[in-house]
Every structure is written in structure tokens, then in C-alpha cells.
Design a protein around this motif. Sequence first.
Motif, PDB file in Angstrom:
ATOM      1  N   LEU A   1      -1.313  38.401  34.231  1.00  0.00           N
ATOM      2  CA  LEU A   1      -2.027  38.114  32.990  1.00  0.00           C
ATOM      3  C   LEU A   1      -1.174  38.581  31.821  1.00  0.00           C
ATOM      4  O   LEU A   1      -0.615  39.684  31.851  1.00  0.00           O
TER       5      LEU A   1
ATOM      6  N   LEU B   1      -6.303  46.774  33.854  1.00  0.00           N
ATOM      7  CA  LEU B   1      -6.963  45.842  32.933  1.00  0.00           C
ATOM      8  C   LEU B   1      -7.984  46.560  32.060  1.00  0.00           C
ATOM      9  O   LEU B   1      -8.068  46.327  30.847  1.00  0.00           O
TER      10      LEU B   1
ATOM     11  N   GLU C   1      -7.444  46.019  38.452  1.00  0.00           N
ATOM     12  CA  GLU C   1      -8.608  46.250  37.600  1.00  0.00           C
ATOM     13  C   GLU C   1      -8.525  47.537  36.776  1.00  0.00           C
ATOM     14  O   GLU C   1      -8.894  47.540  35.597  1.00  0.00           O
TER      15      GLU C   1
ATOM     16  N   ARG D   1      -1.640  33.301  31.432  1.00  0.00           N
ATOM     17  CA  ARG D   1      -1.588  33.614  32.860  1.00  0.00           C
ATOM     18  C   ARG D   1      -0.350  32.977  33.470  1.00  0.00           C
ATOM     19  O   ARG D   1      -0.023  31.822  33.169  1.00  0.00           O
TER      20      ARG D   1
ATOM     21  N   GLU E   1       0.460  37.433  43.583  1.00  0.00           N
ATOM     22  CA  GLU E   1      -0.564  37.658  42.560  1.00  0.00           C
ATOM     23  C   GLU E   1      -0.138  37.047  41.227  1.00  0.00           C
ATOM     24  O   GLU E   1       1.045  37.022  40.883  1.00  0.00           O
ATOM     25  N   ASP E   2      -1.137  36.577  40.480  1.00  0.00           N
ATOM     26  CA  ASP E   2      -0.877  36.063  39.136  1.00  0.00           C
ATOM     27  C   ASP E   2      -0.692  37.221  38.161  1.00  0.00           C
ATOM     28  O   ASP E   2      -1.255  38.311  38.349  1.00  0.00           O
TER      29      ASP E   2
ATOM     30  N   LYS F   1       1.116  31.995  37.069  1.00  0.00           N
ATOM     31  CA  LYS F   1       0.734  31.816  38.463  1.00  0.00           C
ATOM     32  C   LYS F   1       1.808  32.362  39.410  1.00  0.00           C
ATOM     33  O   LYS F   1       3.006  32.157  39.198  1.00  0.00           O
TER      34      LYS F   1
ATOM     35  N   GLU G   1       2.499  42.442  30.628  1.00  0.00           N
ATOM     36  CA  GLU G   1       2.029  41.656  31.768  1.00  0.00           C
ATOM     37  C   GLU G   1       1.392  42.598  32.776  1.00  0.00           C
ATOM     38  O   GLU G   1       1.866  43.719  32.973  1.00  0.00           O
TER      39      GLU G   1
ATOM     40  N   SER H   1      -0.946  42.543  36.715  1.00  0.00           N
ATOM     41  CA  SER H   1      -1.518  41.763  37.813  1.00  0.00           C
ATOM     42  C   SER H   1      -2.994  41.478  37.553  1.00  0.00           C
ATOM     43  O   SER H   1      -3.739  42.354  37.098  1.00  0.00           O
ATOM     44  N   CYS H   2      -3.411  40.278  37.871  1.00  0.00           N
ATOM     45  CA  CYS H   2      -4.814  39.894  37.675  1.00  0.00           C
ATOM     46  C   CYS H   2      -5.755  40.705  38.560  1.00  0.00           C
ATOM     47  O   CYS H   2      -6.964  40.748  38.312  1.00  0.00           O
TER      48      CYS H   2
ATOM     49  N   ILE I   1      -6.448  39.153  26.706  1.00  0.00           N
ATOM     50  CA  ILE I   1      -5.714  38.233  27.583  1.00  0.00           C
ATOM     51  C   ILE I   1      -5.441  36.935  26.828  1.00  0.00           C
ATOM     52  O   ILE I   1      -6.354  36.335  26.263  1.00  0.00           O
TER      53      ILE I   1
END
Length: 342
Positions: free
Chosen positions: A336, A311, A308, A324, A333-334, A326, A302, A304-305, A321
Motif C-alpha cells: 500500500l 497500518l 495491520e 496499491r 503480498e501487495d 500488486k 510503502e 504490506s497490506c 492510502i
Amino acid sequence: MNSSMLFIDTTGKSIILGAQTENGAHYYIGQEIEKKHASTILQKIEDFLYSSKINISSISKIGVVIGPGSFTGIRIGISTANALSKSLNASIISLNSLEIALFDRKSNVISVMDCLNGNYYSLIKTSENDYKYRILTKNDLNNFEGLYDIIPATEVSPETKLNAFIEKAETGPFLTRALPFYLRESSAEREDRNKDHYLITLPTREDIKRVFIIEQTSFHEPWSEKMIAEEIHLCNPTNIIIKDRRDDTIIGYVFSRIIDDTVEILRIAVKSEYKGAGFASLMINEIVERSRSLSIKSMILEVSCLNEPALRLYQKNGFIIEGRRKNYYKNGEDALLMRRLI
């Protein structure tokens, strides 16, 4: 015949040329067409010299910016400078963008250049003779604010660049061949170096406190020292740390959980001064190899969306991905959900 100096910079999106003659300075800034440097550089130099009324045979010195910047662009500029130097019997002067930005500054100043993933190539100048190159994070730079002036190397004007070379031309050193300037090795070089100097192994009780220090600086919601101790006590084969063999420094770690035929990455962190050097990918690859030997079929995590850099790291290493959650984190923060097949 008058002696002239030609200056070449192809490290960015635009070709920048400059010249110093007895009649003054001349500049040229091309359009931002980074991928056209190789096919246009020689014609641009010819046009620039013609419009500036400079005879190419008068050039006795060639200044070239040797990095950091575009991997290909750096080589185009250096190759051009080396070829011209040989054909004209001209000396080469090489400077990197970070030192150019500080050439007329004496102390308490840092030049920086974004090198992605939240990291910055940096030259820290504390005094006239005290300077060091580093790769810094955004948090590192925040700690310098108010104490040091921070200068983006990419915002330095062509005039400043040429002036730096003019000053360097007074004293040298003068070269017969320019070489690229690196603060970070290529992936192939890192892999070769890692084999010699770095050890990936299971964490032990002796590592708890040092792992905890990295944990505190890596996460908004860090694990406690007790939680880390409990995780290490499990002796999970997919819990690893990476150490520098030379001084036993812990560079990074991964904590995970095996559930049936899946390994879930719970924690992955790299010490701040080692970020951006490929160690996170190295540890992910190690987990993949260990998982294969355990007949594990996939890896999940997992993130955080809004994270960056993380990711990009996971996607580069084959994660996709697939869901998600929420408002998963305390700050709203969501999260992913990402998976990689093994």
C-alpha cells in the motif's frame, strides 16, 4: 456480625462481582456492556449483595482488579472500591489480572493479555520468587512455547479470581487506597519521560552493527549490514536513531530518502522490547519537524497490506492510502502506498 469480602472487577466488558462469607462464595457476571459500568456499578453491587443475602455492613475487605484492561473501566472499579472502603472502614486488597491468572501456579508459566499492535502484556513466572512483567511480541511468545505454559488472563474464571483474593486476604498487604496498574504509560507520560531519558540523533558508523541486529529481527527481507552502512554514510538529516541516554541502547531508527519536496520513509523499526511504547510515533514526529525545516511538503512510504499494526501506526500519524502495488513483496503480498502532508 460475620465478616465478608467483596470482590470487584470492571476491567473488561462485563462487571464481575464476587463475595466470600462464612456461608460460602457468591458470584455475579453482568452483560457485556462496557460503556455502562459507571452508571450501573453501584446498583449492580446493591442487587448482588441483596440476592446473596449479604449485609453491606458486614464487609471488612474489598478486593479490586486494578488492571490491565479498559482505561475507564479500571478507574470505575478502583474509585468504587476506594469509596466503599472509606465508607465501610474496610481494607482494600488489590491484584492485577496477570498475577491473578498465575496465583496457583508455581513455575514456568506466563500470563498474557493482548494490548493491540501485536503486543501482549505479560507476567513471566520462572519460579515461586522469580517473576517479571514484560510487553512481549507474538514472536517473543512463540519462543516461550514448549518451555512455558501460556495462560490468557482474560479467560480466567470468576471463581479463580475470587480464590486469588481469598488467598491474598490471608496475608495482605491491606491498603487504604487502590491505584491503577500500568505496564505502559500514557502518551503524555511517555512524552515527558522521553524528553529526559531519550535522545534522537543522526546515526554514525559506531551504530551500524546494533542497527543491523534490530533490522534482522524487524523485517522479512532485512537490509544487509553493508546497505545500512551505506545509508548511514549519506548523513541524510532525515535518517535518525533514538537512544536511551542512560545506557546508550539503540531503541529504534528511521532511514529515508529526500526526493525534491518529498521524503520517503524506507525503513522504520523499533527494538522488540520497546514496541508499543510510542517510540515509532515519536520518530515519525521528529522526521516531520526536520522535514518542515527543509521545506519538504509531504512524506510517503510503502507497507504490506497485511501488516495491520504498521497500518494502524501510520494512519494514527496522519498517513492516508493513495495507491496499491500488486504482488510487490517476494511473498506475494501487495504494497500500500501511503502519504502524509507536512
